[in-house]
Design a protein around this motif. Sequence first.
Motif, short mmCIF file in Angstrom:
data_model
loop_
_atom_site.label_atom_id
_atom_site.label_comp_id
_atom_site.label_asym_id
_atom_site.label_seq_id
_atom_site.Cartn_x
_atom_site.Cartn_y
_atom_site.Cartn_z
N THR A 145 0.84 -1.20 -0.01
CA THR A 145 0.04 -0.03 -0.03
C THR A 145 0.72 1.32 0.13
O THR A 145 1.73 1.09 0.66
CB THR A 145 -0.79 0.00 1.36
OG1 THR A 145 -1.71 -1.10 1.18
CG2 THR A 145 -1.80 1.27 1.07
N ASN A 184 -8.87 4.77 2.82
CA ASN A 184 -8.47 4.69 4.11
C ASN A 184 -8.70 6.00 5.07
O ASN A 184 -8.19 6.24 6.00
CB ASN A 184 -7.15 4.22 4.19
CG ASN A 184 -6.78 3.05 3.89
OD1 ASN A 184 -6.64 2.56 2.49
ND2 ASN A 184 -7.06 1.82 4.58
N ASP A 236 -6.09 5.89 8.21
CA ASP A 236 -5.88 4.82 9.06
C ASP A 236 -5.64 3.59 8.31
O ASP A 236 -6.29 3.13 7.40
CB ASP A 236 -7.11 4.58 9.78
CG ASP A 236 -6.98 3.38 10.90
OD1 ASP A 236 -5.87 2.69 10.78
OD2 ASP A 236 -7.70 3.28 11.93
N GLY A 238 -4.04 0.82 9.06
CA GLY A 238 -4.15 -0.62 9.78
C GLY A 238 -2.82 -0.78 10.64
O GLY A 238 -1.98 0.26 10.50
N PRO A 239 -2.53 -1.95 11.07
CA PRO A 239 -1.45 -2.17 12.04
C PRO A 239 -0.20 -2.20 11.14
O PRO A 239 0.81 -1.87 11.90
CB PRO A 239 -1.90 -3.88 12.60
CG PRO A 239 -2.75 -4.43 11.40
CD PRO A 239 -3.69 -3.21 11.08
N ASP A 240 -0.24 -2.23 10.01
CA ASP A 240 1.06 -2.14 8.97
C ASP A 240 1.62 -0.92 8.90
O ASP A 240 2.55 -0.51 8.43
CB ASP A 240 1.01 -2.99 7.99
CG ASP A 240 1.01 -4.38 8.16
OD1 ASP A 240 1.55 -5.00 9.14
OD2 ASP A 240 0.25 -5.27 7.17
N GLN A 243 2.11 4.35 13.05
CA GLN A 243 1.35 4.50 14.42
C GLN A 243 1.98 5.62 15.08
O GLN A 243 2.97 6.00 15.48
CB GLN A 243 1.49 3.05 15.21
CG GLN A 243 0.74 2.05 14.32
CD GLN A 243 -0.64 2.10 14.05
OE1 GLN A 243 -1.35 2.74 15.12
NE2 GLN A 243 -1.02 1.44 12.99
#
Length: 356
Positions: A145, A184, A236, A238-240, A243
């Motif tokens: 992504t 996203n 956002d 995601g976890p990848d 953060q």
Amino acid sequence: MSVSEWTRLLFIFPLLKPVTTSPHLLLPSPNPTIHTSLASPSFTTPSPTAPLISTQDEQCPLSITPPSLVVRYGDPVSANCSIMGTDFIYIGWEVPELIDASIEGDMMVPFLVWTVKTMKEWSVRPTCFRLNDHSGQCVTQLDLTVYKPPDSVSISYVNHIGPELEAQQYSLQCQVQDVAPVENLTVTFYRGQKALAPPQSSNRVQKTPVSETFFLNLTSSIEDDGAVYWCEAKLDLGPDGPQPPPVVKSNHLTATVYFGPQFLCPEKLQVREGDELTCEVRGNPSPSVTWHRDGQVVVPPTHSNGEHAGKYTVSAQGALGKFDFTLDVEVLTAKGTSNDCGIFLVAVLIQLIYWL
């Protein structure tokens, strides 16, 4: 043949045994770049112009590390494709033609590392594949992504300039410029530090940067006068992804609400003798107030007496128009107040004597 015609590059080098194949073979083709690593010279390489067929299954011995990546546009990216065992002719990467893409491998370990120094492609699905001489090919794809935070976020009214009017409906718009991927993106409207509604999202699916506008309807009230509105855009991934997720906030929009006039006094007003006769009138902007008695304009007394008792009309001109309010004024004299207290005390004494 011109350089532009050479659109597929095949990197070949030995992994498990020496080979006599030329280490760099250029093949003209309009298809994406294929980078390969040869394990045995006895295999006749199939035409690289044939497209790879996605036959990924649980038996495919290929592994990409990491299996998914989230990279900011313009940043470097790298992934390793490796294979278990030696049952293969060669492994390779199929990717779009990227100028600064490179492949690294090890002579004793069956793996290929795909690296891009500056990612400038939005829709990239790098594919690692393996070919052997008895079961054909298997492939696995890197979930990649590419993102870009918004260039700017702004909040404003829709088709409105200037102050609001109480009890009227207005629309706010939050404009997000050049963000990817828009699917996203979430946008939240705020009044002060309070969210006005659940986050909104776009139903568009597009990998390249786009601009998107979100709307919120509201009905103005007195409490909104001086309120600060703003919005924020959150990407956002995601976890990848990064953060905490990238957040871009808008400018602040301070609301001015015109209201009134409002009369903050009872219809029957009692004032003590000597006190000022007043009736508070609120509004924004401050209303113009005029007192009338018996059809004549009067000035409310600052020291009331019995002569000031009676009916008054308070007229106020405000942002929403002119309104009248009628007051029935009673002036409480100090003498009347004392007599009332005396009568009360006599009644109490009579009641006590009766009980005794």
